[in-house]
Each structure stands twice: as C-alpha cells, then as structure tokens.
Design a protein around this motif. Structure first.
Motif, PDB file in Angstrom:
ATOM      1  N   VAL A   1      23.383   9.775  72.140  1.00  0.00           N
ATOM      2  CA  VAL A   1      24.043   9.413  70.882  1.00  0.00           C
ATOM      3  C   VAL A   1      24.265   7.913  70.764  1.00  0.00           C
ATOM      4  CG1 VAL A   1      25.180  11.617  70.536  1.00  0.00           C
ATOM      5  CG2 VAL A   1      26.334   9.865  71.874  1.00  0.00           C
ATOM      6  N   GLU A   2      24.109   7.188  71.867  1.00  0.00           N
ATOM      7  CA  GLU A   2      24.271   5.734  71.884  1.00  0.00           C
ATOM      8  C   GLU A   2      25.606   5.335  71.251  1.00  0.00           C
ATOM      9  OE1 GLU A   2      20.315   4.917  70.116  1.00  0.00           O
ATOM     10  OE2 GLU A   2      19.844   3.975  72.050  1.00  0.00           O
ATOM     11  N   GLU A   3      25.575   4.518  70.164  1.00  0.00           N
ATOM     12  CA  GLU A   3      26.830   4.034  69.574  1.00  0.00           C
ATOM     13  C   GLU A   3      27.270   4.864  68.367  1.00  0.00           C
ATOM     14  OE1 GLU A   3      26.176  -0.041  68.671  1.00  0.00           O
ATOM     15  OE2 GLU A   3      25.856  -0.638  70.768  1.00  0.00           O
ATOM     16  N   ARG A   4      26.700   6.052  68.220  1.00  0.00           N
ATOM     17  CA  ARG A   4      27.004   6.877  67.049  1.00  0.00           C
ATOM     18  C   ARG A   4      27.921   8.051  67.377  1.00  0.00           C
ATOM     19  NH1 ARG A   4      22.266   9.420  64.883  1.00  0.00           N
ATOM     20  NH2 ARG A   4      23.248   9.470  62.820  1.00  0.00           N
TER      21      ARG A   4
ATOM     22  N   TYR B   1      30.381   9.286  64.588  1.00  0.00           N
ATOM     23  CA  TYR B   1      29.729  10.068  63.530  1.00  0.00           C
ATOM     24  C   TYR B   1      29.239  11.402  64.077  1.00  0.00           C
ATOM     25  CZ  TYR B   1      25.732  11.723  60.826  1.00  0.00           C
ATOM     26  OH  TYR B   1      24.836  12.517  60.160  1.00  0.00           O
ATOM     27  N   TYR B   2      28.615  11.376  65.250  1.00  0.00           N
ATOM     28  CA  TYR B   2      27.969  12.575  65.769  1.00  0.00           C
ATOM     29  C   TYR B   2      28.970  13.683  66.095  1.00  0.00           C
ATOM     30  CZ  TYR B   2      23.652  14.684  67.399  1.00  0.00           C
ATOM     31  OH  TYR B   2      22.545  15.485  67.523  1.00  0.00           O
TER      32      TYR B   2
ATOM     33  N   ARG C   1      23.698  19.309  61.229  1.00  0.00           N
ATOM     34  CA  ARG C   1      23.912  18.510  60.021  1.00  0.00           C
ATOM     35  C   ARG C   1      23.085  17.220  60.037  1.00  0.00           C
ATOM     36  NH1 ARG C   1      29.454  20.503  60.545  1.00  0.00           N
ATOM     37  NH2 ARG C   1      30.110  21.494  58.571  1.00  0.00           N
ATOM     38  N   ASP C   2      22.952  16.619  61.205  1.00  0.00           N
ATOM     39  CA  ASP C   2      22.323  15.304  61.304  1.00  0.00           C
ATOM     40  C   ASP C   2      20.817  15.367  61.118  1.00  0.00           C
ATOM     41  OD1 ASP C   2      22.363  12.443  61.888  1.00  0.00           O
ATOM     42  OD2 ASP C   2      21.419  12.974  63.786  1.00  0.00           O
TER      43      ASP C   2
ATOM     44  N   THR D   1      23.987  18.906  70.548  1.00  0.00           N
ATOM     45  CA  THR D   1      23.003  17.821  70.506  1.00  0.00           C
ATOM     46  C   THR D   1      21.591  18.391  70.450  1.00  0.00           C
ATOM     47  OG1 THR D   1      22.885  17.699  72.934  1.00  0.00           O
ATOM     48  CG2 THR D   1      24.522  16.302  71.830  1.00  0.00           C
ATOM     49  N   TYR D   2      21.506  19.725  70.419  1.00  0.00           N
ATOM     50  CA  TYR D   2      20.225  20.428  70.356  1.00  0.00           C
ATOM     51  C   TYR D   2      20.405  21.658  69.473  1.00  0.00           C
ATOM     52  CZ  TYR D   2      16.139  23.187  71.863  1.00  0.00           C
ATOM     53  OH  TYR D   2      14.985  23.916  71.902  1.00  0.00           O
TER      54      TYR D   2
END
Length: 507
Positions: free
Chosen positions: A237-240, A243-244, A251-252, A333-334
């Motif tokens: 997700v790094e810097e998100r 939001y995530y 949704r994403d 995340t999946y």
C-alpha cells in the motif's frame, strides 16, 4: 514462434487530434496525482505538439504558492521525464499558473473566475475551460456545487468537468453523487475518469474484436469456456494506507478498473463508432452481469491480506505492519470473484476477476480460454492437448499472444502448445502512451468515449453491493485469508476455480 511482421508506425506519423485553445484548471494541484501523473502527461502532450499555443494550466490548492513556486515544483516533478530536454521543460512551464483556492470558500471561486478571465485575455483561450477534480472524494459533490454556484459550469459547450475515481463508495452514495453532479451541470459536461480505459491495450480489445473477422465469430459462449481478468501488483500500500484502510481492493480496483475491462471484453458490437453507442453497449453488459451465486455471495468471492514475505536480503512486512494500518485490520488487499453475464452471447460462461497487492508479478491481462476440441484425436499418442488461449496483455508488456497446439518434432503425433506474440513496442518502435495522456487529451477535446457514464457507474456498484454488505454487516462470512507477500494470493482463491476444474494463469 516469431513476432508477426507489422509496418512500424513512427512518432512523426501519428495521426493525433490537436487540442483546442483552452484553460485546464487542476484542483488538488499540490497533491501526489498532479505531480506523478497529470503534469507529466500534459508534458507528453506538449512534446507531441498537441497543446496549442493558446493554452494554459492553472493549478489550484489551498497552499499560498505563487506562479513561480508552482512552476518550480512542477519542474522538479518533470525531472525524470525530461531526458536532458531542459529547453522543452522551460517552454512547457510557460503554460503554468497558480491560484490559491479552497473549494469550500465561495470568495475563492469568485477570485478564480476573475483570474480565468485574465488568463483568457493573456493566452486567448476563448473561455474554454476543463476543470479537473483531483481532490479527496469527499469533496466531489461540494466541489461541483461550488463551481456551479460560481457560474463556472454554466456554458455546456465551453466548460467540462473531470472527476477522479472513486465515484462513490457504494451504490447508494454513487446515486447521490450523480444527482449532485447532474444538478450542477449537464451529463455531457461530465468526464468520470478511469485511467485503465486510457491504456492503448484496453482500447485495442475493441480493434482486435471488431476489425478482425477471425475473432468476432468465435467471441461467444459457443467457443469460449471461461474468461480471466487480472490486475496484479508487486507493491504494497506504500503511502496510501489511510485511503486503503477505508477502501480495500474491492472498491479500489474491482468495481472500476477490472469491471471496465470486463465491459469492453464482453460488450456487443456498437452500431457505429460513436461515444454514446459504445457506452450504451458497455452499460448493457454491466446491467446483465451478476455474481455467480447471488443467494450465497460468499461462495463466489475470496478476500485476502498480504503478510510478511520476500527474501532474506529484501524482507517485506505484512499489511498490518504498514504505517497507518490498524494492527487488527481485516481490510482486503486481494480479491477474487466469479461473475456471469446473462445475455445471449455469454450465458453460462464464467468470468473470473482477481486483483491484489504484493503478488508474484506485476501484470494486467485478459485471458480468454477456448473450449476443448470436441474429439481428442491425439490422446493415445501422448495425452490430450491444452486449451487454446488468447491473452491480451494490458501492462507492463503491452501486446497479445495466442496459444495453440502444434505437432512436436519427431515420430509419432505428440503435440505441444506454442505462442504467437504481438508487442506494441517491438511492432511500432515505441511504447504506448501512459493512460492519462490519452484521457486528458480526450477530456479537453470533449470526447467521452473512454469515460464512464452515470448509468455505468451505478450498474458497477450495484453488481458488488451484496459483497460490500457482507463485508460491513457479516464479515465472518467473507473473511480475509492471509497470503505470503510475493505469492499469487491465498490458497482459497485456487479453490474458487478448482470447483470448475480450472486453474488461475500464473505467468
């Protein structure tokens, strides 16, 4: 097999439309999207000589920057794009201006209107304006209303509005947002952006189907047994994380990117190549689509969440250990899910959609698997042949490949699968444009073909409403299964296909 010979199309021979004189106004100009995507895409349009001299870009955000400060920051963002083309950057920066604007403050919009009139005079943009909402989704509705109250959307022929994803969080919120947007301006002015539709290879699905007589006759349930649509990422997700955590993969990615690829893959031939004709057919597909098990939706969807993995030299942390993530988070995340489309062309053909972060390989693709030959003539000679597949590679290796059986050398009649490939870069001598290049140009040209219409957005959200309700109301029926980083997701997703005696493609 060797790559098919295609006459190369060089940069100088591109047939591109030149954008009309206008002013592009970017709200959220201090944000990440503007730095990473929008300004580099506009610079590419400049290098392709598609921006007219009568053109301006106004960055808007709450920060009290000057024109020069904004230009300097955008110059830094363009460093990796310049390739020592400092003269080009200097010329491009002359298009840039900045105005400090808070969309919640009416006086700021009045001030912006006056600045626009001033730039109209200086740059001769003829009052043509495209407003790009690159702000937090919670400001989409109020932002539209603020622009309308300021009179900036009054002229449907001269003003356009681009709205980033996500457009709503569910079916109800998408409906409500559509009502606000349509009360602020006409639907013809609205461009709901999905950057996947800007990818050359997504658009190529239409050309491959409708410009080649060998594909369209077999593009149906009589010849195709299943369709897989994948969007896999190797990054986390790094810097998100902020939001995530409130979004998740469903949704994403699934509701927009993967569903739009499904619509283009499955749509009927439009009567003619017209924006509304194409969007009509896409909307019909989404309205006919449904989860494979509507009564028990948890049986046709698998959610996962990445855990630590990688290698000893490059260890990767799990999602719950990412900065800003709840240590007990159940955010997926999946996602892998199975759909059907109830129409004449696709009745009974399963569509499998999957997306995930920290998977084994970065790729986006559509895989059409054809039915087996009706009689296995060569079984006794060494096993049944594998099914033919057409693989449409969206990214990163843009192109396509067709897998079919040939006879292996030697005595006997053993067969083996081979691949015939097409590569955009090899065939045309250049990589395809990044999605935002095409979409920004189309929005400013007023071409809505590659943008989602209000009924498409609502149909996509309606499709996944049963899953979203499960996640929020009965999460134990749709749990998140762990999977190791840099693998292909949780084992439970394999079971989703094994019920149909199928396997996920793992390139």
């Amino acid at each position: 097999m060797s790559t098919p010979t295609i006459n190369p199309l060089r940069v100088g021979l591109r047939q591109e439309r030149v954008i009309t004189p206008q002013c592009l106004v970017i709200f959220g100009a201090s944000g990440d999207l503007t730095h990473r995507k929008l300004i580099p895409a506009l610079f590419q349009l400049f290098l392709q000589r598609r921006l007219p001299s009568d053109f301006a870009i106004i960055g808007c955000a709450r920060r009290p920057w000057s024109d020069d400060e904004f230009r300097e920051r955008m110059a830094q963002a363009l460093k990796r794009e310049t390739k020592n083309n400092t003269k080009g950057v200097t010329q491009f920066l002359e298009y840039l201006f900045y105005e400090s604007v808070d969309l919640q403050q009416p006086e700021d919009l009045i001030k912006l209107g006056k600045r626009l009139e001033e730039i109209d005079r200086i740059k001769a943009t003829h009052s043509n304006r495209t407003f790009y909402l690159s702000v937090s989704p919670k400001f989409y509705g109020s932002g539209c209303q603020a622009l309308a109250r300021a009179g900036l959307l009054n002229d449907p022929k001269r003003s356009r509005l681009v709205i980033e994803k996500p457009f709503g969080r569910d079916y109800g919120s998408a409906q409500a947002l559509n009502q606000i947007v349509q009360s602020s301006c006409q639907e013809s002015q609205v461009f709901r952006i999905d950057h996947y539709l800007g990818k050359e290879t997504v658009q190529n699905i239409l050309v491959m189907r409708f410009a080649n007589a060998i594909f369209e006759p077999i593009w149906n349930r009589n010849y195709i047994s299943s369709v897989q649509i994948t969007a896999a990422e190797t990054v986390g997700v790094e810097e998100r994380a902020g939001y995530y955590e409130s979004s998740g993969a469903l949704r994403d990615m699934v509701q927009n990117h993967l569903t739009q690829m499904l619509a283009i893959t499955a749509m009927e031939p439009p009567g003619h190549f017209d924006p509304e004709a194409i969007r009509n057919e896409k909307a019909k597909v989404l309205q006919a689509a449904h989860l494979a098990n509507e009564l028990e939706p948890w049986k046709c969807c698998v959610r996962g969440q990445y855990e630590k993995g990688g290698s000893r030299s490059k260890p990767l942390i799990g999602y719950r250990d990412e900065p800003g993530v709840n240590p007990t988070s159940t955010t997926e995340t999946y996602v892998a899910t199975k759909l059907f489309i109830d129409n004449w062309r696709w009745q009974g053909v399963p569509f499998y959609l999957r997306t995930g972060k920290r998977l084994a390989k970065r790729l986006s693709e559509v895989v059409l698997t054809f039915r087996e030959a009706p009689v296995h003539l060569f079984d006794a000679a060494g096993g049944s042949p594998t099914s033919n597949q057409l693989i449409l590679r969206i990214q990163p290796d843009e192109g396509a490949e067709f897998r079919f059986e040939v006879k292996s050398p030697g005595s006997g009649m053993r067969s083996r699968p081979v691949e015939m490939e097409f590569s955009y870069e090899e065939s045309f001598g250049e990589p395809s444009d990044e999605g935002y290049v095409r979409l920004l140009a189309d929005a400013m040209l007023g071409d809505p073909t590659l943008f989602t219409r209000n009924d498409e957005v609502e149909a996509a959200w309606r499709l996944y409403t049963p899953l979203l309700e499960l996640i929020e109301d009965r999460p134990w029926q749709l749990p998140t299964y762990p999977y190791e980083s840099r693998t292909w997701g949780p084992a439970e997703s394999d079971a989703l296909l094994s019920k149909d005696e199928l396997l996920w493609r793992r390139p």
